[in-house]
Design a protein around this motif. Structure first.
Motif, PDB file in Angstrom:
ATOM      1  N   TRP A   1       0.739  -1.166   0.022  1.00  0.00           N
ATOM      2  CA  TRP A   1      -0.039   0.088  -0.154  1.00  0.00           C
ATOM      3  C   TRP A   1       0.869   1.338  -0.001  1.00  0.00           C
ATOM      4  N   LEU A   2       1.946   1.059   0.484  1.00  0.00           N
ATOM      5  CA  LEU A   2       2.933   2.383   0.626  1.00  0.00           C
ATOM      6  C   LEU A   2       3.380   2.794  -0.917  1.00  0.00           C
ATOM      7  N   SER A   3       3.723   1.852  -1.547  1.00  0.00           N
ATOM      8  CA  SER A   3       3.997   2.230  -2.982  1.00  0.00           C
ATOM      9  C   SER A   3       2.783   2.885  -3.705  1.00  0.00           C
ATOM     10  N   SER A   4       1.654   2.535  -3.484  1.00  0.00           N
ATOM     11  CA  SER A   4       0.384   2.933  -4.068  1.00  0.00           C
ATOM     12  C   SER A   4       0.173   4.438  -3.618  1.00  0.00           C
ATOM     13  N   LEU A   5       0.469   4.611  -2.252  1.00  0.00           N
ATOM     14  CA  LEU A   5       0.330   5.889  -1.627  1.00  0.00           C
ATOM     15  C   LEU A   5       1.496   6.784  -2.376  1.00  0.00           C
ATOM     16  N   ALA A   6       2.591   6.497  -2.472  1.00  0.00           N
ATOM     17  CA  ALA A   6       3.685   7.101  -3.190  1.00  0.00           C
ATOM     18  C   ALA A   6       3.055   7.820  -4.760  1.00  0.00           C
ATOM     19  N   ALA A   7       2.694   6.587  -5.056  1.00  0.00           N
ATOM     20  CA  ALA A   7       2.291   6.901  -6.757  1.00  0.00           C
ATOM     21  C   ALA A   7       1.104   8.095  -6.740  1.00  0.00           C
ATOM     22  N   ASP A   8       0.073   7.891  -5.805  1.00  0.00           N
ATOM     23  CA  ASP A   8      -1.138   8.533  -5.628  1.00  0.00           C
ATOM     24  C   ASP A   8      -0.689  10.160  -5.257  1.00  0.00           C
ATOM     25  N   MET A   9       0.247  10.203  -4.419  1.00  0.00           N
ATOM     26  CA  MET A   9       0.747  11.604  -4.132  1.00  0.00           C
ATOM     27  C   MET A   9       1.663  12.021  -5.413  1.00  0.00           C
ATOM     28  N   GLY A  10       2.023  11.252  -6.277  1.00  0.00           N
ATOM     29  CA  GLY A  10       2.652  11.767  -7.339  1.00  0.00           C
ATOM     30  C   GLY A  10       1.878  11.847  -8.561  1.00  0.00           C
ATOM     31  N   ASN A  11       0.450  12.181  -8.108  1.00  0.00           N
ATOM     32  CA  ASN A  11      -0.358  12.299  -9.245  1.00  0.00           C
ATOM     33  C   ASN A  11      -0.391  11.064 -10.344  1.00  0.00           C
ATOM     34  N   GLY A  12      -0.489   9.846  -9.774  1.00  0.00           N
ATOM     35  CA  GLY A  12      -0.541   8.643 -10.604  1.00  0.00           C
ATOM     36  C   GLY A  12       0.849   8.007 -10.943  1.00  0.00           C
ATOM     37  N   ARG A  13       2.000   8.958 -10.831  1.00  0.00           N
ATOM     38  CA  ARG A  13       3.226   8.437 -11.003  1.00  0.00           C
ATOM     39  C   ARG A  13       4.070   8.057  -9.898  1.00  0.00           C
ATOM     40  N   PHE A  14       4.797   7.031  -9.814  1.00  0.00           N
ATOM     41  CA  PHE A  14       5.729   6.482  -8.630  1.00  0.00           C
ATOM     42  C   PHE A  14       7.136   7.226  -8.989  1.00  0.00           C
ATOM     43  N   ASP A  15       7.577   7.684  -7.975  1.00  0.00           N
ATOM     44  CA  ASP A  15       9.077   8.162  -8.505  1.00  0.00           C
ATOM     45  C   ASP A  15      10.157   7.133  -8.157  1.00  0.00           C
ATOM     46  N   GLY A  16      10.939   6.968  -9.113  1.00  0.00           N
ATOM     47  CA  GLY A  16      11.843   5.761  -9.123  1.00  0.00           C
ATOM     48  C   GLY A  16      13.071   6.267  -7.934  1.00  0.00           C
ATOM     49  N   ALA A  17      12.955   7.486  -7.337  1.00  0.00           N
ATOM     50  CA  ALA A  17      14.053   7.732  -6.412  1.00  0.00           C
ATOM     51  C   ALA A  17      13.990   7.263  -5.153  1.00  0.00           C
ATOM     52  N   TRP A  18      12.542   6.798  -4.913  1.00  0.00           N
ATOM     53  CA  TRP A  18      12.162   6.007  -3.652  1.00  0.00           C
ATOM     54  C   TRP A  18      13.031   4.313  -3.651  1.00  0.00           C
ATOM     55  N   LEU A  19      12.803   3.878  -4.974  1.00  0.00           N
ATOM     56  CA  LEU A  19      13.596   2.611  -5.094  1.00  0.00           C
ATOM     57  C   LEU A  19      15.097   2.607  -4.727  1.00  0.00           C
TER      58      LEU A  19
END
Length: 762
Positions: free
Chosen positions: A246-264
């Motif tokens: 769920w945390l990766s989904s949260l990060a993507a939602d906060m990114g306006n639908g896009r997940f930032d690879g910097a977290w990986l």
């Protein structure tokens, strides 16, 4: 130190030192003030440390500037090779942010369009593309030096709206088909390299579209995500300790639908805090005169962070990292028509892993094999060839970027590629060794090392692990993750998506620590202007410290102490995480609370098992029914299979001898690699089913006595490339000669006996 005493007052030297154009004090003049060698050493070290600090800050400044320039240029792949775009996925009816590049070979290394093409796929795991070819000694560099046409599958920073992992796989399949069409005379389908996360993507592609790939190499690629060794591989616990996906989904939602690879990337760095927080930058500071170019070259790739759609990161985390559905055959296409079953892979699979890899340990790279097959007989029945190679120490990134690995493991595996393609189905470990003095037929060894493939069993793979009971709690993790994901999607995600805008999303991305550390050290920060102005003067008047300076030794000792403390922190943290994970998920109360009756992985459908057994039995009956059918090529390969039955290793010299002999024939009479492969596979399978019956059927394959003798002589020549036949092989060879009617005085038999006698004498 000069022992002169200063003249006049004790405040001035006896003679004025000549004026120096340097803005830094002249050490020879200052030394006159010093009263002790330690003071001189301190001054020498102080000047050097101050200068190194300026050079170090300047390297960081240049890193920040290069990162900004890379971003302004659209973040292209960091390849050192010239390239051209052949296909751009963004222009397809279903846009995808991937493209196919052709590597333009340098004039010094022209490529042969009739050789097997190579395709390199880099991971989309936070970073941008190019790690497979960002230096001359690399996967791409080795392919080009071998004369192979080379292609690269790249991707862009921003994903296309709505693209999914399935869309990416479908586009990559079209790329590989296009590459094959460009080389119709190549001896086989493209050889494809999948680095890290691109490895599982390549494996899925090869299972869904088995006709588009030749041999595939999975380099540092995780496939069995729950596997590892207790006390050594803590990264696998992250999903459970964070409550799932769920945390990766949260990060993507906060990114306006896009997940930032910097977290990986940040998660990777946390695995080794000593390197991330100290060693990497300290090494640049300690070697500020020489380390800059290498550091900047790597950081250009490491600092390029790419994005994914939420659909993509959700699929990856839920199906692979947490769910581990791939090896269980639980992944379907969106329309439900295609099941991703890794047993459908028809190409040879090469797995390259390392014991020094803390991101993809060998267990995660290899345990998918026992997940799919109970024993080697099942691998053979499925006509699958699997080769693995284990490096003793290199780290995860070293698998792709180390010149030593590129020049040894990658080069030798590439040279032996055609041999790997024709290996009889089974499980092998590749051994790459120095050529021993006195090795016979060195002209038949392609690279700098001798490569052999030793037969292995499923037990050999399982022995690399400390048992698989520690994977049971991950079944509970998967269930917890599904519950938490459903709760997030239902109650939280709608509000987060409603509040997010592209402005807020970009602000979050720009303030990520991985980006801020580069921006603050670049010329966009006015406080760094003095560094850029002063650094050239420091280089011009550099006064490096002597290697035996005691303060330099203190610096090194202090650095070692910091590294030791950070490593101790890492070990305590990892041990705590493992204990906390087991206290949650390895106890009976949580599965009982979740209504889970068992934590044993779900068994496959009885219908699927029955279908596989029926297919295997049908193939067996067909092979036995046609045991007496074939050509001289079938007879030759059957003789080799019978004589070497049970041998533990297959090496490159016999195969290279056959290729050398084939080149002596006119093109119209040559046996193609595909024909030879079919014969090897067919005859090895026949011998494995019934060796005695296969032996007795040999005369039907070669009715002519003259042809029989020719086949026997050729077989003997190949069998003795590595040395005379041992007693067991000689006895089998004589059995073949007797069945084919070759008497004891035949040239082939005489040669074999002479070789055995010579071997006994030595």
């Amino acid at each position: 130190m000069n022992a002169r005493q200063p003249a006049g007052s004790g405040l001035a030297p006896a003679q004025d030192a000549p004026a120096s154009p340097s803005p830094f004090p002249d050490l020879s003049a200052i030394s006159a003030y010093a009263a002790h060698p330690l003071a001189q050493a301190a001054w020498e070290y102080g000047v050097d440390a101050w200068q190194r600090s300026i050079l170090f800050l300047d390297i960081l400044r240049r890193r920040g500037n290069e990162t900004a320039e890379h971003e302004r240029g659209g973040m292209p792949p960091v390849l050192v090779f010239e390239h051209e775009v052949l296909m751009d996925g963004r222009d397809m009816p279903k846009p995808v942010n991937y493209a196919l590049l052709r590597i333009v070979p340098p004039d010094a290394n022209p490529t042969d369009p009739d050789k097997r093409p190579f395709v390199v796929m880099d991971p989309r795991a936070g970073h941008g593309p190019g790690i497979g070819g960002f230096k001359e000694d690399s996967e791409i560099g080795n392919a080009i030096r071998g004369g192979h046409p080379c292609y690269f599958i790249t991707f862009f920073r921003d994903p296309c709206p709505g693209q999914t992992i399935e869309d990416v796989a479908r586009l990559e399949a079209s790329f590989l088909s296009a590459v094959a069409e460009r080389h119709p005379n190549a001896p086989g389908k493209p050889f494809v390299v999948g680095n890290c996360q691109a490895g599982w993507a390549l494996l899925i592609l090869a299972a869904a579209a088995p006709d588009v790939t030749g041999p595939i190499l999975l380099a540092g690629a995780p496939v069995a995500y729950w596997s590892g060794v207790r006390g050594k591989n803590p990264m696998r616990y992250s999903g459970g300790l964070l409550g799932g996906s769920w945390l990766s989904s949260l990060a993507a939602d906060m990114g306006n639908g896009r997940f930032d690879g910097a977290w990986l990337v940040q998660n990777f760095e946390k695995l080794n805090p000593a390197n991330a927080l100290w060693e990497k930058l300290y090494n640049v500071y300690a070697k500020a005169d020489t380390e800059g170019p290498r550091f900047l070259e790597f950081e250009r790739w490491w600092g390029g962070h790419f994005l994914m759609n939420r659909e993509e990161i959700d699929w990856i985390v839920q199906n692979l990292f947490v769910g581990n559905h791939l090896t269980a055959g639980e992944i379907h296409s969106t329309d439900g028509q295609t099941l991703i079953d890794l047993r459908n892979v028809r190409s040879p699979v090469i797995v390259f892993a390392s014991w020094g890899d803390n991101i993809t340990p060998p267990q995660q790279a290899l345990n998918w094999i026992p997940d799919l097959y109970a024993n080697v007989d099942e691998i053979v029945a499925n006509q699958q060839t699997i080769v693995y190679c284990l490096h003793p120490s290199i780290g995860h990134l070293g698998i792709f970027v180390s010149a030593s690995v590129a020049n040894r493991e990658h080069t030798e595996l590439f040279c032996a590629l055609d041999l790997i393609d024709v290996l009889p189905p089974g499980l092998y470990e590749a051994k790459i060794e120095d050529v021993a003095p006195g090795t016979s037929h060195r002209d038949l060894i392609e690279g700098r090392y001798l490569v052999r493939f030793e037969r292995r069993t499923i037990d050999d793979i399982l022995a690399l692990d400390d048992g698989r009971e520690d994977e049971r709690p991950f079944e509970v993790v998967r269930r917890v993750a599904e519950i938490n994901q459903h709760l997030y999607d239902t109650y939280a995600s709608p509000f987060v998506r409603a509040a997010a805008t592209e402005v807020t999303a970009e602000a979050i991305r720009e303030t990520h620590p991985a980006r801020m550390e580069r921006k603050l050290a670049s010329d966009t920060n006015p406080l760094m202007a003095w560094v850029g102005a002063l650094a050239p003067m420091v280089r011009e008047h550099r006064q490096p410290v002597s290697a035996d300076n005691p303060f330099l030794a203190m610096q090194t000792a202090m650095s070692d102490q910091i590294v030791s403390m950070l490593n101790q922190y890492r070990d305590v943290r990892d041990a705590w995480q493992e204990q906390w994970f087991e206290s949650l998920y390895a106890t009976p109360w949580l599965p009982a609370m979740l209504g889970m009756e068992t934590t044993v992985r779900r068994a496959e459908s009885p219908a699927i098992l029955a279908l596989r057994a029926e297919v295997a039995e049908l193939r067996k009956r067909e092979a036995l029914a046609h045991m007496g059918d074939g050509t001289s090529l079938d007879a030759f390969t059957r003789i080799l299979a019978y004589v070497t039955q049970g041998k533990s290793a297959i090496e490159e010299r016999p195969f290279n001898l056959l290729r050398k002999l084939a080149r002596e024939h006119p093109p119209e009479k040559r046996v193609t690699l595909a024909q030879f492969k079919d014969a090897v596979w067919r005859q090895n399978y026949v011998v494995s089913l019934d060796a005695d019956a296969a032996l007795q059927a040999l005369p039907a394959l070669v009715p002519d006595m003259k042809e029989r003798r020719r086949v026997m002589v050729l077989a003997h020549r190949v069998l003795t490339v590595g040395g005379p036949l041992d007693d067991d092989w000689l006895a089998r060879y004589r059995q073949v000669a007797a069945v084919l009617g070759a008497d004891h005085s035949s040239p082939a038999t005489r040669d074999a006996e002479a070789g055995a006698a010579a071997d006994s004498a030595t």
